[in-house]
Design a protein around this motif. Structure first.
Motif, short mmCIF file in Angstrom:
data_model
loop_
_atom_site.label_atom_id
_atom_site.label_comp_id
_atom_site.label_asym_id
_atom_site.label_seq_id
_atom_site.Cartn_x
_atom_site.Cartn_y
_atom_site.Cartn_z
N TYR A 1 0.84 -1.19 0.00
CA TYR A 1 0.00 0.00 0.00
C TYR A 1 0.88 1.24 0.00
CZ TYR A 1 -3.42 3.56 1.03
OH TYR A 1 -4.20 4.70 0.96
N GLN A 2 0.58 2.14 -0.92
CA GLN A 2 1.31 3.41 -1.00
C GLN A 2 0.36 4.56 -0.70
OE1 GLN A 2 3.49 3.99 -4.64
NE2 GLN A 2 4.24 1.88 -4.71
N LYS A 3 0.68 5.29 0.34
CA LYS A 3 -0.14 6.44 0.67
C LYS A 3 0.00 7.49 -0.42
CE LYS A 3 -1.01 9.85 4.30
NZ LYS A 3 -0.61 10.35 5.64
N PRO A 4 -1.11 8.04 -0.91
CA PRO A 4 -1.03 9.08 -1.94
C PRO A 4 -0.22 10.28 -1.47
CG PRO A 4 -3.28 8.30 -1.68
CD PRO A 4 -2.50 7.73 -0.54
N THR A 5 0.38 10.95 -2.41
CA THR A 5 1.17 12.15 -2.09
C THR A 5 0.46 13.43 -2.50
OG1 THR A 5 2.33 11.95 -4.20
CG2 THR A 5 3.36 10.91 -2.29
N ASP A 6 -0.54 13.33 -3.38
CA ASP A 6 -1.31 14.49 -3.82
C ASP A 6 -2.16 14.99 -2.65
OD1 ASP A 6 -3.36 16.17 -4.84
OD2 ASP A 6 -3.26 15.22 -6.81
N PRO A 7 -1.96 16.23 -2.18
CA PRO A 7 -2.72 16.73 -1.02
C PRO A 7 -4.23 16.66 -1.21
CG PRO A 7 -0.92 18.21 -1.55
CD PRO A 7 -1.00 17.24 -2.67
N VAL B 1 -5.92 14.47 -3.07
CA VAL B 1 -6.32 13.06 -2.94
C VAL B 1 -6.34 12.66 -1.47
CG1 VAL B 1 -5.75 10.68 -3.54
CG2 VAL B 1 -5.44 12.50 -5.23
N ILE B 2 -5.34 13.08 -0.73
CA ILE B 2 -5.28 12.77 0.71
C ILE B 2 -6.52 13.32 1.42
CG2 ILE B 2 -4.02 13.20 2.85
CD1 ILE B 2 -1.45 13.26 1.13
N GLN B 3 -6.87 14.57 1.10
CA GLN B 3 -8.05 15.17 1.72
C GLN B 3 -9.33 14.46 1.30
OE1 GLN B 3 -8.20 17.73 4.11
NE2 GLN B 3 -10.28 16.89 4.17
N ASN B 4 -9.43 14.10 0.02
CA ASN B 4 -10.62 13.40 -0.46
C ASN B 4 -10.76 12.02 0.17
OD1 ASN B 4 -11.41 15.55 -2.02
ND2 ASN B 4 -10.51 14.77 -3.92
N LEU B 5 -9.64 11.35 0.40
CA LEU B 5 -9.70 10.05 1.09
C LEU B 5 -10.18 10.21 2.52
CD1 LEU B 5 -6.54 7.94 0.11
CD2 LEU B 5 -8.94 7.21 0.00
N GLU B 6 -9.71 11.27 3.17
CA GLU B 6 -10.17 11.56 4.54
C GLU B 6 -11.67 11.82 4.55
OE1 GLU B 6 -9.80 12.33 8.71
OE2 GLU B 6 -8.36 11.46 7.30
N ASN B 7 -12.14 12.60 3.60
CA ASN B 7 -13.58 12.90 3.51
C ASN B 7 -14.37 11.64 3.17
OD1 ASN B 7 -12.92 15.57 3.97
ND2 ASN B 7 -13.01 16.15 1.80
N TRP B 8 -13.83 10.80 2.31
CA TRP B 8 -14.49 9.55 1.95
C TRP B 8 -14.64 8.64 3.16
CZ3 TRP B 8 -12.07 4.66 2.10
CH2 TRP B 8 -12.83 3.61 1.58
N GLY C 1 -7.92 15.35 -7.90
CA GLY C 1 -8.15 14.75 -6.59
C GLY C 1 -8.98 13.48 -6.61
N ILE C 2 -9.32 12.96 -7.78
CA ILE C 2 -10.15 11.76 -7.82
C ILE C 2 -9.45 10.60 -7.12
CG2 ILE C 2 -9.28 10.93 -10.07
CD1 ILE C 2 -12.14 10.01 -10.71
#
Length: 483
Positions: A32-38, A40-47, A283-284
């Motif tokens: 698993y690689q954590k995304p680096t795009d800020p 995308v990171i925020q959208n994952l948190e919201n998801w 950010g998708i």
């Protein structure tokens, strides 16, 4: 979906809470690689705040009431159970299957009806099958005529013929996040299952290294369809890619049964696809499921729930019935089972993507609406313990399951029983997280004040007679003193 015959046997029974199965489906400890795009990171948190989503498998196959498009795949002949009336030979079966396009006319299709019912039940995002492995597009692709908007499809004359457009616009208007399921393999494409060779299994039926031009045509075809989906259908929040056997050969995990069937390189150039998708939809979230790396932003156990909390973003996709696609007289899970599953998933930090399959007429089974109404009644009282929460130790202790608010100020304890109809007991005793200092306590859905006492790291509560009103669970919400 893409599971093996073994996993299908599991999915046709009740939900299996099995770490062994989960490991077989995906080794989450590796890759698993954590995304680096800020963004995308925020959208994952919201998801991860959303918790409860709607999955829908729908296509021409609903007319036959079969398990998605898997009956086209020779390797899975044993469980797809092709019926003689659908074709006396494999070739005749395939021809008749593809002719289902000519009779597909789901005139009762009304996405607003679905959005209304699922929103009340607490669902906050939708993932819809834009194209399954059979290659039939439920959107107006320009890359193929094997699609719902083709003149060959009776429904093409309907103003709602572009089903993906109608579903995405309707659910988006009602506040849902939008996910596009897309199958990377395409069994209709002559550049994937080349007619020169018979198909042997789910994989490409030629060696892409021997025929690079043909494979390159398929890569372009796939890229172009995904470009259409991420360009022409408004805001898309999740690109949910199925068919994990289409992958670079070096990513195969030999410990996973179905991955051992992959004999040739099937690199579809996910970097090119993912970069395009992010350009079209900044950010998708991209879910190249079962292929560890930068394009699998969260993992997706199928018909299973991990036994323990995971440290990475994950989502269990589980059917409301037994099948991902419409089957007449399907065995739909009870509302109690659905809510128990939701609680177990969120206590371990995951999301619950529940699949509901529309029928050939374009609507759900009436039982589905009954279930959704029952779930909505429970959500009316308990949603504050579900949404925008995170896992917290001890996660699960006996019949108790835990979540906490993101700021750590509130802990929610769900009491369940896995057998029979839920009845809340008069007294409950449970542990609380370490160093949590309770200030106030209430039981969601009850108006009366609750008597409680703390002893060490445990709390005991006495429930009033009105506890008989509680269905499916008792949910205790505790707030702590602020420092």
């Amino acid at each position: 979906m893409f599971t093996t015959s073994k996993a299908k046997t599991i999915f046709l029974s009740s939900i299996l809470i099995s770490s062994a199965f989960f490991s077989q489906a995906h080794n989450v400890s590796d890759g698993y690689q954590k995304p680096t795009d800020p963004l995308v990171i925020q959208n994952l948190e919201n998801w991860q705040d959303l918790k409860f989503g709607l999955f829908m498998h729908w296509g021409t196959y609903s007319q036959w009431g079969i398990v998605e498009s898997w009956s086209l795949c020779p390797e899975d002949e044993s469980w797809t159970q092709r019926k003689p009336e659908h074709g006396k030979s494999y070739n005749e079966y395939v021809e008749n299957y593809e002719n289902l396009q000519k009779t597909f006319n789901p005139t009762q299709f009304d996405p607003q009806k679905w959005a209304d019912a699922t929103k009340k039940a607490g669902m906050k995002y939708v993932v819809f099958t834009t194209k399954h492995h059979d290659g039939f597009a439920m959107f107006d692709t320009k890359q193929s005529d094997y699609k719902i908007t083709s003149p060959n499809t009776p429904f093409s004359k309907n103003p709602k013929a572009d089903v993906v457009k109608e579903i995405f616009n309707t659910f988006r208007k009602d506040g849902f996040k939008i996910g596009a399921y897309f199958s990377k393999p395409d069994w209709h494409s002559d550049d994937y299952w080349w007619s020169y060779f018979p198909p042997k299994d789910r994989n490409v039926n030629y060696d892409p290294k021997k025929y690079p031009e043909r494979w390159n045509n398929f890569k372009n075809f796939t890229f172009n369809q995904l470009n259409e989906i991420t360009s022409n259908y408004g805001k898309v929040d999740i690109l949910w890619l199925d068919g994990g056997w289409v992958r670079p050969f070096h990513t195969i995990d030999p410990n996973v049964e179905w991955q051992r069937t992959i004999k040739v390189e099937q690199d579809i150039d996910m970097n090119k696809i993912g970069t395009m998708a992010r350009k079209n939809q900044p950010g998708i979230i991209v879910v190249d499921r079962t292929v560890p790396g930068k394009w699998e932003n969260y993992v997706t156990p199928e018909q299973a729930v991990p036994e323990k909390a995971l440290s990475i973003p994950w989502e269990s996709c589980i059917t409301m019935g037994d099948s991902f696609s419409y089957v007449p007289n399907d065995n739909y899970k009870s509302s109690q089972k659905i809510i128990e599953t939701l609680v177990k998933i969120i206590s371990r930090g995951g999301n619950y993507l529940m699949n509901i399959a529309p029928g050939p007429n374009g609507d759900y089974d009436p039982i589905v609406y009954e279930r959704l109404k029952e779930i909505s009644n429970w959500m009316d009282h308990n949603q504050s313990a579900v949404f925008s929460t995170r896992a917290v130790s001890p996660y699960h202790d006996g019949n108790f399951y835990y979540t906490q608010s993101k700021d750590g100020k509130t802990v929610n304890i769900f009491h369940l029983t896995d057998t029979g109809n839920y009845q809340s007991p008069s007294t409950l005793s449970f542990t609380i997280p370490e160093n949590f200092k309770p200030k106030s306590l209430k039981v969601l859905g009850l108006k009366n004040k609750i008597q409680w006492k703390k002893s060490g790291n445990s709390i005991e509560i006495n429930l009033p007679n009105e506890r008989t009103q509680l269905k499916y669970s008792t949910v205790i919400q505790i707030k702590q003193w602020l420092n």
